[in-house]
Design a protein around this motif. Sequence first.
Motif, PDB file in Angstrom:
ATOM      1  N   THR A 122       0.234   3.947  -2.572  1.00 33.71           N
ATOM      2  CA  THR A 122      -1.137   4.463  -2.432  1.00 33.71           C
ATOM      3  C   THR A 122      -1.150   5.549  -1.030  1.00 33.71           C
ATOM      4  OG1 THR A 122      -2.275   2.560  -3.147  1.00 33.71           O
ATOM      5  CG2 THR A 122      -3.551   3.961  -1.965  1.00 33.71           C
ATOM      6  N   THR A 132      -6.446  -3.583  -1.413  1.00 32.82           N
ATOM      7  CA  THR A 132      -6.216  -2.308  -1.764  1.00 32.82           C
ATOM      8  C   THR A 132      -6.747  -1.675  -3.273  1.00 32.82           C
ATOM      9  OG1 THR A 132      -4.364  -1.998  -0.461  1.00 32.82           O
ATOM     10  CG2 THR A 132      -4.395  -0.308  -2.181  1.00 32.82           C
ATOM     11  N   SER A 133      -6.605  -2.874  -4.278  1.00 31.81           N
ATOM     12  CA  SER A 133      -6.881  -2.428  -5.677  1.00 31.81           C
ATOM     13  C   SER A 133      -8.657  -2.451  -5.649  1.00 31.81           C
ATOM     14  CB  SER A 133      -6.206  -3.761  -6.326  1.00 31.81           C
ATOM     15  OG  SER A 133      -5.092  -3.668  -6.366  1.00 31.81           O
ATOM     16  N   LYS A 135       0.237   8.759  -1.705  1.00 26.47           N
ATOM     17  CA  LYS A 135      -0.447   9.670  -2.550  1.00 26.47           C
ATOM     18  C   LYS A 135      -1.494  10.234  -1.498  1.00 26.47           C
ATOM     19  CE  LYS A 135       0.376   7.587  -7.161  1.00 26.47           C
ATOM     20  NZ  LYS A 135      -0.254   7.063  -8.178  1.00 26.47           N
ATOM     21  N   GLU A 136      -2.074   9.408  -0.851  1.00 31.17           N
ATOM     22  CA  GLU A 136      -3.335   9.503  -0.181  1.00 31.17           C
ATOM     23  C   GLU A 136      -3.042  10.536   0.967  1.00 31.17           C
ATOM     24  OE1 GLU A 136      -6.171   6.589   0.977  1.00 31.17           O
ATOM     25  OE2 GLU A 136      -6.532   6.068  -1.270  1.00 31.17           O
ATOM     26  N   SER A 161     -10.036  -0.586  -0.472  1.00 34.59           N
ATOM     27  CA  SER A 161      -9.195   0.538   0.276  1.00 34.59           C
ATOM     28  C   SER A 161      -8.048  -0.348   1.171  1.00 34.59           C
ATOM     29  CB  SER A 161      -9.981   1.308   0.997  1.00 34.59           C
ATOM     30  OG  SER A 161      -9.152   2.146   1.902  1.00 34.59           O
ATOM     31  N   TRP A 162      -7.080   0.185   1.279  1.00 36.46           N
ATOM     32  CA  TRP A 162      -6.027  -0.069   2.333  1.00 36.46           C
ATOM     33  C   TRP A 162      -6.699  -0.412   3.622  1.00 36.46           C
ATOM     34  CZ3 TRP A 162      -5.425   2.787   6.787  1.00 36.46           C
ATOM     35  CH2 TRP A 162      -5.387   4.138   6.438  1.00 36.46           C
ATOM     36  N   THR A 219       0.902  -1.493  -0.158  1.00 33.63           N
ATOM     37  CA  THR A 219      -0.046   0.116   0.059  1.00 33.63           C
ATOM     38  C   THR A 219       0.774   1.241  -0.106  1.00 33.63           C
ATOM     39  OG1 THR A 219      -0.065   0.258   2.536  1.00 33.63           O
ATOM     40  CG2 THR A 219      -1.763  -1.511   1.475  1.00 33.63           C
TER      41      THR A 219
END
Length: 462
Positions: free
Chosen positions: A30, A153-154, A33-34, A157-158, A27
Amino acid sequence: MRVKLAILSAGLLSFVGILVETSMNVTFPTLIKELHVSLSTVQWLTTGYLLLVTIVMSTTAYVMKRFDAKNIFIFAASFSLIGGILALVAPNFWILLVGRLIQAIATGLSTPLMFNLIFAKVPKQKLGVYSGMASVVISLAPALGPTYGGILTSIWSWRAIFIGVIPIIIIVGFFGISTINEKAIGIQKGTFDYIGAIALAIVFTSILLTFDQAGNYGWYSIRFWIGVILSVLFLGIFLLYANKGRRKLLDYRILKLPLLRLRLFNYFSLQLINIGMSFVLPLFAQTVLHCSAMQAGLMMLPGSLIGAITGPIAGRFYDQHGAFSPLLTSSILMLVGTLGFFFMTKSLTVMSTTFIYVVMRIGFNTGFGTAISDGSLQVSFKNKADQNSLFSMMQQYAGSLGTNVLSVVISATIVMHADRSTVINTMNGSHMAFLAVSILGILVLCSVIYAEMKYGHQRTDN
């Protein structure tokens, strides 16, 4: 059956902790970025987690002698649940990190508890099989983690990583409370060695922070070299205290046993390579090979499944024939795998990465359980907790150090060659990371051969 369920309960609690830890590796792109953090910051979700696990494990030689196993398990399960819920609802990176650190306390207790139950309750002639099965728990979770985390995650969500494990923690908690009833394994006299615990934490933390400076400012930065000097100084002070101090976290005299030291080196190095590669490969797959998080996770799944089968088989072979053959096979396969990644870095594909990783996983599982099993036979019963605490502690620190150092190797490449693209820097940094673990693999092979030549005729059976 009760003993088996007790071991399984402690093992599954460890499994959950390690599964989530390695799930988070996938993750990272991801989360960067988040949550708006850098790679050198986000990697502390793994490094910080494993560091705290290491520190907690350093106390377990005392804890296992002082408290009943059921109380330890209840405490660990409660912290695992609380930390999971906090991480699930975390609004920012720092709350997420706090949740993971709370879960680290749980894993730091549950893993030594699992091995203590094995060493205390399992007959000597079945020790290798059960230790092999325990190594499956420790080694399967890091391999399944990227697959589990990548898929969730894909498609969601994580945060789904924590949603999936919270029910497992609750179920495992009920099983453990019902089956674990072992009393404290000894009467612990005196007070806890707080100074020793703090000193050890300072040493471990300073080493990780030193490498972190290289990741942020490069290998030639003054901050890195100041960190090196301070780490060596702290280490020297700790060694002096461990040698002269009256109170000790564990009985360090067991390190005077040469074969135990060699088995500890095998155990530590295999885990460093294992966890380090579970960090590098998903990052490489997503950045260089342009895979999704799900593809990066699935890429590592065949190796995890095949490796899981290998552990108990190697343990049974160890029970019948001794440590040399499984350890030699393990070190050769690990070296073949690391060198394969090093020489093929620029031509790696998803398929070739998957195949080489399978070779590594077979090698890892062949030697990991064997190393701790043979190490346990070098000490008397009264020192079993000390040996277990030492091996468990160093195993976790190996993962923390492996993640930290290999991430720093990649980050330092980015810092020192900022004019190049992220893809090129990640590929070149990974190439150097593969070189580092290959050198370690060579040292592991040499240690196994040396141990057989020097001590092959000795097989202590306490």
